[in-house]
Enzyme design. Sequence first.
Site, mmCIF file in Angstrom:
data_model
loop_
_atom_site.group_PDB
_atom_site.id
_atom_site.type_symbol
_atom_site.label_atom_id
_atom_site.label_comp_id
_atom_site.label_asym_id
_atom_site.label_seq_id
_atom_site.Cartn_x
_atom_site.Cartn_y
_atom_site.Cartn_z
ATOM 1 N N GLN A 178 49.237 26.661 46.078
ATOM 2 C CA GLN A 178 49.049 25.209 45.949
ATOM 3 C C GLN A 178 50.221 24.465 46.560
ATOM 4 O O GLN A 178 50.044 23.463 47.260
ATOM 5 C CB GLN A 178 48.887 24.833 44.469
ATOM 6 C CG GLN A 178 47.584 25.367 43.894
ATOM 7 C CD GLN A 178 47.379 25.007 42.445
ATOM 8 O OE1 GLN A 178 48.287 24.480 41.792
ATOM 9 N NE2 GLN A 178 46.205 25.291 41.922
ATOM 10 N N ASP B 25 44.663 34.537 38.982
ATOM 11 C CA ASP B 25 43.655 33.885 38.134
ATOM 12 C C ASP B 25 42.821 34.870 37.315
ATOM 13 O O ASP B 25 42.035 34.448 36.468
ATOM 14 C CB ASP B 25 42.714 33.043 39.001
ATOM 15 C CG ASP B 25 43.413 31.809 39.559
ATOM 16 O OD1 ASP B 25 44.455 31.405 39.005
ATOM 17 O OD2 ASP B 25 42.914 31.258 40.553
ATOM 18 N N ARG C 272 38.953 23.029 49.641
ATOM 19 C CA ARG C 272 39.482 22.858 51.003
ATOM 20 C C ARG C 272 38.389 22.439 51.976
ATOM 21 O O ARG C 272 38.649 21.709 52.938
ATOM 22 C CB ARG C 272 40.168 24.156 51.441
ATOM 23 C CG ARG C 272 41.510 24.373 50.687
ATOM 24 C CD ARG C 272 41.904 25.818 50.683
ATOM 25 N NE ARG C 272 43.243 26.074 50.175
ATOM 26 C CZ ARG C 272 43.565 26.218 48.882
ATOM 27 N NH1 ARG C 272 42.639 26.108 47.943
ATOM 28 N NH2 ARG C 272 44.819 26.477 48.517
ATOM 29 N N LYS D 17 36.074 28.588 44.348
ATOM 30 C CA LYS D 17 36.628 27.279 43.959
ATOM 31 C C LYS D 17 37.694 26.823 44.949
ATOM 32 O O LYS D 17 37.664 25.684 45.429
ATOM 33 C CB LYS D 17 37.222 27.396 42.539
ATOM 34 C CG LYS D 17 37.843 26.129 42.004
ATOM 35 C CD LYS D 17 37.901 26.144 40.493
ATOM 36 C CE LYS D 17 38.986 27.043 39.924
ATOM 37 N NZ LYS D 17 40.349 26.487 40.045
ATOM 38 N N SER D 18 38.633 27.705 45.270
ATOM 39 C CA SER D 18 39.720 27.315 46.180
ATOM 40 C C SER D 18 39.169 26.889 47.537
ATOM 41 O O SER D 18 39.619 25.906 48.134
ATOM 42 C CB SER D 18 40.666 28.498 46.397
ATOM 43 O OG SER D 18 41.360 28.787 45.218
ATOM 44 N N ARG E 98 38.889 30.273 31.987
ATOM 45 C CA ARG E 98 38.912 31.715 32.253
ATOM 46 C C ARG E 98 39.179 32.519 30.976
ATOM 47 O O ARG E 98 38.729 33.656 30.848
ATOM 48 C CB ARG E 98 39.937 32.044 33.332
ATOM 49 C CG ARG E 98 39.617 31.361 34.662
ATOM 50 C CD ARG E 98 40.271 32.059 35.838
ATOM 51 N NE ARG E 98 40.356 31.182 36.992
ATOM 52 C CZ ARG E 98 39.352 30.909 37.825
ATOM 53 N NH1 ARG E 98 38.165 31.434 37.610
ATOM 54 N NH2 ARG E 98 39.539 30.113 38.857
ATOM 55 N N GLY F 237 44.306 21.594 38.854
ATOM 56 C CA GLY F 237 45.633 21.665 39.451
ATOM 57 C C GLY F 237 45.565 21.684 40.972
ATOM 58 O O GLY F 237 46.397 21.072 41.659
ATOM 59 N N ARG G 257 48.475 31.310 29.316
ATOM 60 C CA ARG G 257 47.511 32.426 29.262
ATOM 61 C C ARG G 257 48.096 33.691 28.644
ATOM 62 O O ARG G 257 47.340 34.564 28.224
ATOM 63 C CB ARG G 257 46.949 32.701 30.664
ATOM 64 C CG ARG G 257 45.992 31.615 31.079
ATOM 65 C CD ARG G 257 45.353 31.853 32.432
ATOM 66 N NE ARG G 257 44.303 30.859 32.644
ATOM 67 C CZ ARG G 257 43.772 30.566 33.821
ATOM 68 N NH1 ARG G 257 44.181 31.199 34.904
ATOM 69 N NH2 ARG G 257 42.825 29.660 33.911
#
Length: 441
Positions: A176, A322, A32, A27-28, A394, A100, A353
């Site tokens: 981030q 995560d 990008r 995902k990250s 998650r 986010g 969480r």
Amino acid sequence: MTSSDQEDRLVARGGRIGGTVAVAGDKSISHRAVMFGALAEGVSHVEGFLAGEDCLATLAAFRAMGVRIEGPEDGRLVIHGVGMDGLRAPEAPLDMGNSGTSMRLLAGLLAAQPFAAELTGDASLCNRPMGRVAEPLGSMGARITALEEGGRPPLRVAPAEGLRGIRYDLPVASAQVKSAVLLAGLYAEGETCVTEPAPTRDHTERMLAAFGYPLRQEGATVCLEGGGRLRAADLTIPGDLSSAAFFLVAAALQPGSDLTLEGVGINPTRRGALDILLAMGAGIEVRNERTYGGEPVADLRVRGGELEGIEIPEHLVPLAIDEFPVLFVAAAAARGRTVLRGAAELRIKESDRIQVMADGLRALGIAAEPLEDGIVIDGGPIGGGTVDAHGDHRVAMAFAVASVAASAPITVTGAAAIRTSFPDFLAVARSAGLEIEADKD
Ligand code: S3P
């Protein structure tokens, strides 16, 4: 199966875990790839893009700023880069959904554009703190206003009037925030340097290098000079270790299982979950190491056995940030006590969480004591029952995995957000042997 059958309520019944599976793209890195491909000169080809809602929100934002992007089709994108100065003003607020990463990184990029823009998102995202990016960007000369109390979104970004490079010491270990400052730094006058208190994921740095942008790394500090250019690149995105972690845990906690996860990213700034599971006694082998677009990748073979509770070393927290929901499930299935401290950041993720996981584990009969900055979990027999994931992807997937060690089925409510990061979760879970279905009642 895809997101179309992924309902808000899942029933997981455990199963025999094994075989060989591949998880969706990281995902990250997918976020990008869209951002840097859009800002590059020339056409970039991307394989393995994650078509989850979060990354699709980033993609839609760049389309709304005039970038032509073909796909995603089977994980393939063709991005027609517009160059550093080619973005156009969006006609409407950019909706970042639950993401986010999209909001914080785009805040950095938009801060440097000659047009105004607004960033908004869903209820969870609009409850997350944005002062952590608005503050350093403000000291570069950006004009960002959070429209809700406590620095919360929507964010209004006024046209830039020339940003100045800064030296910024991150007060929290956040990739981030680091990335938002570096993105603004691409446009700033002079040098921008960011120093982190502990290593955080370095995908921005690796991808800038892959797109030909010079960076200087000195220990915990990364610097770049504004005013450079990005050259188009062809990239293959590794499988997401954060998605793989659900199956690493499912296999690790089931004696006799044997599961291989192919093509998973094992970037050292992301692999904390592997190290925590190894310290708990998991049988994980890292095989066939290779590199995709500057990112280390491997196949992970897991053979199940007994896990032991541990005190999680604090330096691993940002490297596994995560993966804690499913690591808490591993702790619940382990022998003895697991203690986590130094993880207050978990309270401001897609949900709180620490609290949400403690509540869910307790509902399944596990002793879980939330702390301000962590949790204490005593491993023991996991029962069946219903748990509420509070719309956190998650958390929902973690409780589905708990069913592998549970004495009865687990129903997970509030699970629809799984599509934000892992739209094929049900299909991959089934091919790994998990009995799981969407509950349509
Ligand atoms: C991300 C960084 C992490 C992580 C998030 C993705 C990124 O957030 O939790 O899922 O892509 O840079 P923080 O940097 O805020 O810890």
